[in-house]
Scaffold this motif. Structure first.
Motif, PDB file in Angstrom:
ATOM      1  N   GLY A  45       0.830  -1.198   0.000  1.00 51.08           N
ATOM      2  CA  GLY A  45       0.000   0.000   0.000  1.00 51.08           C
ATOM      3  C   GLY A  45       0.867   1.251   0.000  1.00 51.08           C
ATOM      4  O   GLY A  45       2.097   1.183   0.136  1.00 51.08           O
ATOM      5  N   GLN A  46       0.220   2.393  -0.150  1.00 49.02           N
ATOM      6  CA  GLN A  46       0.923   3.671  -0.156  1.00 49.02           C
ATOM      7  C   GLN A  46       1.722   3.819   1.131  1.00 49.02           C
ATOM      8  O   GLN A  46       1.237   3.513   2.214  1.00 49.02           O
ATOM      9  CB  GLN A  46      -0.078   4.810  -0.302  1.00 49.02           C
ATOM     10  CG  GLN A  46       0.553   6.159  -0.461  1.00 49.02           C
ATOM     11  CD  GLN A  46      -0.491   7.233  -0.708  1.00 49.02           C
ATOM     12  OE1 GLN A  46      -1.670   6.992  -0.742  1.00 49.02           O
ATOM     13  NE2 GLN A  46      -0.027   8.458  -0.868  1.00 49.02           N
ATOM     14  N   GLU A  47       2.953   4.277   1.026  1.00 52.33           N
ATOM     15  CA  GLU A  47       3.868   4.438   2.150  1.00 52.33           C
ATOM     16  C   GLU A  47       4.081   3.114   2.885  1.00 52.33           C
ATOM     17  O   GLU A  47       4.311   3.088   4.096  1.00 52.33           O
ATOM     18  CB  GLU A  47       3.388   5.536   3.094  1.00 52.33           C
ATOM     19  CG  GLU A  47       3.331   6.902   2.446  1.00 52.33           C
ATOM     20  CD  GLU A  47       2.842   7.994   3.384  1.00 52.33           C
ATOM     21  OE1 GLU A  47       2.864   7.793   4.613  1.00 52.33           O
ATOM     22  OE2 GLU A  47       2.457   9.050   2.869  1.00 52.33           O
ATOM     23  N   SER A  48       3.948   1.996   2.149  1.00 47.78           N
ATOM     24  CA  SER A  48       4.115   0.640   2.685  1.00 47.78           C
ATOM     25  C   SER A  48       3.169   0.323   3.832  1.00 47.78           C
ATOM     26  O   SER A  48       3.472  -0.494   4.696  1.00 47.78           O
ATOM     27  CB  SER A  48       5.569   0.418   3.117  1.00 47.78           C
ATOM     28  OG  SER A  48       6.403   0.456   1.983  1.00 47.78           O
TER      29      SER A  48
END
Length: 95
Positions: free
Chosen positions: A51-54
């Protein structure tokens, strides 16, 4: 607090479609994933991506016709409870 999650998505696609499943538990400092399982009715391989920003995980799947996805998880949540007595209530008409 231990939470159990059980989510089922049941769709029908008239034509081939790429589907992005974004329903898996994010592992954060204040919540720990104990176990999880994603099952999808397609026979084609799944493509997991961070996902976004892990934060969390997303999964791409190919779908056509009947498409069923089920996600189950157990997560331990350990975050402080806010003091709700210090928050003013809003009038129902303003909600």
């Amino acid at each position: 607090m231990r939470l159990s999650i059980d989510a089922t998505l049941d769709y029908h696609f008239e034509s081939p479609a790429d589907v992005l499943l974004a329903l898996e538990v994010a592992q954060l400092p204040d919540q720990r994933l104990v176990e999880d399982q994603l099952t999808v009715s397609t026979e084609l391989p799944l493509s997991p991506v961070d996902g976004q920003e892990s934060i969390g995980r997303r999964t791409w799947a190919a779908a056509q016709g009947a498409f069923l996805a089920r996600y189950t998880a157990t997560v331990d949540v350990d975050r402080p409870l806010p003091d709700l007595t210090q928050i003013a209530s809003a009038p129902l008409r303003s909600l």
